[in-house]
Design an enzyme around this catalytic site. Structure first.
Site, PDB file in Angstrom:
ATOM      1  N   SER A 182       0.823  -1.217   0.000  1.00  0.00           N
ATOM      2  CA  SER A 182       0.000   0.000   0.000  1.00  0.00           C
ATOM      3  C   SER A 182       0.857   1.268   0.000  1.00  0.00           C
ATOM      4  CB  SER A 182      -0.947   0.009   1.199  1.00  0.00           C
ATOM      5  OG  SER A 182      -0.222  -0.157   2.398  1.00  0.00           O
ATOM      6  N   ASP A 422      -3.698   6.075  11.874  1.00  0.00           N
ATOM      7  CA  ASP A 422      -2.867   5.462  10.841  1.00  0.00           C
ATOM      8  C   ASP A 422      -1.536   6.215  10.771  1.00  0.00           C
ATOM      9  OD1 ASP A 422      -1.579   4.693   8.529  1.00  0.00           O
ATOM     10  OD2 ASP A 422      -3.338   4.876   7.218  1.00  0.00           O
ATOM     11  N   HIS A 425       0.689   5.014   6.518  1.00  0.00           N
ATOM     12  CA  HIS A 425       0.515   5.600   5.182  1.00  0.00           C
ATOM     13  C   HIS A 425       0.798   7.098   5.246  1.00  0.00           C
ATOM     14  CE1 HIS A 425      -1.981   1.881   5.248  1.00  0.00           C
ATOM     15  NE2 HIS A 425      -1.303   1.703   4.123  1.00  0.00           N
TER      16      HIS A 425
END
Ligand code: NAG
Ligand code: NAG
Ligand code: NAG
Ligand code: NAG
Length: 443
Positions: A182, A422, A425
């Protein structure tokens, strides 16, 4: 004393008994260590194994072999056999001959972030139709937007100034493909967002999300693609959406099915790292019986995968192709790394870290050393995009709570934002735009 069973008075214990206990203890610890080292292999690299047998990677599978998929099951595990991938020798001639493009001209890895709201951002979040809800932090309520306005300034030189038209010229008639997890997908989205405004709306298209997703711009006869292959080699996690993080099974000696998809690309940009940091990995070698697999720690398993990939680079890579490897993308899960005594993570962080040479616990140095070893053998065929140090400074660059979460959050989580932040990312526009600027610089 009570902790070891309440036998308070050790002085009175007969010598014989002490000796016996000591022996039992020794035998137990040797066995215990043995167990850890040879079977579970936590945090160990492959070179710490004593017995080695070499396997030829990327050979055609035998007729009965079932491919790995999400529902591959493992009934039991057995001890790691010591099988390794036969090392392919590139032009590296050892670990010192690293193919780090631009290393002679300019070291992009050391430098500092400079606030520059005149030049940055390079695009607006809301103007990129290909933006992911996982990375659109502004749309999801982030009010402090300084994270979009930092420029990376290397110490002894300048990063080449981004130019959308120039980048399109470099890509004309070519296929650029990102391959990885990702983080690689984020870099791919960043690249599309950087470039899309200069491609006529009616002459560009994107395929639906699948293992291979393709953005096409007709005017330039070019594509910018993303291949989902989080563990590089074939695995039970090759579906773009359904993942089995709790049981990762890889085929350590094969990347053939992935390579078939990427072999036609002209410029390849690989990344892999975080999936290897999530516990043990099961190995399903091409000639293994179904159901019973060896197991390794993430670092050693990643090394197997890297060696199989390196074999592909040496034996299959065409002479006109460009290959890049993006180093590990750091996480910011522990604010105590940059703020001793604190108990949070990246949540609430609004500024980069200023202390030069900062290195946090989200970058696993043994992994970096291993990657260096493998890339070193390959020589100039593979160029390193070394993003780790510069991204380490950017504790402010992650979505934290400002993204779409696919799972439903509980009231407890919602009342404690850092619990579901998060910190892996990166918001876009943001840090991955600079990774792409490095790619632009090297192309
Ligand atoms: C850039 O940042 C400075 C300092 O924060 C601020 O005074 C200025 O208004 C900003 N300019 C733009 C165009 O946002
Ligand atoms: C478009 O690019 C491909 C390579 O990706 C090439 O084979 C083809 O000839 C190109 N077409 C045109 C019209 O330039
Ligand atoms: C593993 O389990 C599956 C289903 O539980 C079974 O069909 C298969 O035969 C087992 N394989 C082995 C090697 O025991
Ligand atoms: C990336 O850069 C860091 C320094 O910032 C260095 O320690 C590391 O060896 C480099 N990694 C590779 C694979 O070149």
């Amino acid at each position: 004393m009570t902790m070891i069973g309440g036998s308070g008075n050790l002085k009175k214990t007969p010598l014989l008994f002490l000796t016996f206990s000591f022996l039992v203890f020794m035998i137990f610890s040797v066995r215990y260590n043995d167990h850890i080292v040879s079977f579970f292999d936590r945090g160990q690299s492959l070179s710490q194994h004593l017995k080695v047998t070499y396997v030829e990677p990327n050979r055609p599978p035998n007729a009965e072999q079932v491919g790995l998929h999400l529902f591959s099951t493992c009934n039991s595990t057995k001890e790691y056999s010591g099988r390794r991938i036969r090392p392919a020798e590139g032009e590296g001639g050892g670990e010192s001959g690293r193919g780090n493009v631009g290393s002679e001209e300019c070291d992009l890895t050391s430098g500092k972030w400079v606030f520059d709201n005149v030049t940055y951002t390079l695009y607006e979040e809301s103007e990129c139709p290909y933006m992911s809800d996982q990375l659109a932090c502004q749309k999801h309520g982030r009010a402090d937007l300084a994270y979009q306005h930092w420029r990376w300034q290397p110490l002894g030189c300048d990063l080449q100034r981004w130019s959308t038209t120039e980048m399109w010229e470099k890509l004309r008639g070519k296929r650029l493909m990102f391959v990885g997890d990702s983080l690689g997908r984020g870099q791919w989205i960043s690249m599309i967002c950087l470039l899309q405004s200069a491609a006529a709306e009616d002459k560009r298209s994107i395929t639906p999300n699948s293992p291979l997703t393709i953005f096409r711009a007709e005017e330039y006869n070019a594509t910018i693609e993303f291949l989902w292959a989080p563990l590089l080699v074939e695995s039970n996690n090759d579906h773009p959406v359904n993942h089995k993080l709790e049981e990762k099974i890889i085929r350590p000696d094969s990347i053939r099915t992935h390579a078939l998809k990427w072999e036609q690309a002209d410029i390849l940009v690989f990344d892999t790292y975080l999936w290897w940091r999530l516990g043990l990995v099961k190995l399903s070698w091409s000639d293994d019986e179904e159901g019973e697999f060896e197991e390794l720690g993430g670092l050693a398993a990643m090394e197997l995968a890297m060696e199989t990939w390196a074999d592909w680079v040496v034996t299959r890579l065409g002479p006109t192709k460009r290959v890049f490897f993006v180093t590990m993308s750091p996480t910011h899960h522990l604010s105590q790394d940059w703020n001793p005594g604190s108990k949070g993570n990246c949540y609430g962080e609004k500024e980069p870290i200023r202390s030069e040479g900062y290195w946090g616990s989200g970058s696993h140095l043994p992994t970096m050393r291993m990657v260096e070893r493998v890339l070193g053998r390959l020589g100039p065929r593979v160029s390193v995009i070394n993003i780790t140090q510069l991204s380490e400074y950017r504790k402010d660059g992650h979505p934290s709570v400002y993204r779409k979460f696919w799972e439903t959050l509980s009231p407890e989580e919602l009342s404690n934002p850092s619990s579901y932040s998060d910190c892996k990312h990166w918001c876009l526009p943001g840090v991955p735009d600079v990774w792409n600027q490095m790619l632009f610089h090297f192309l």
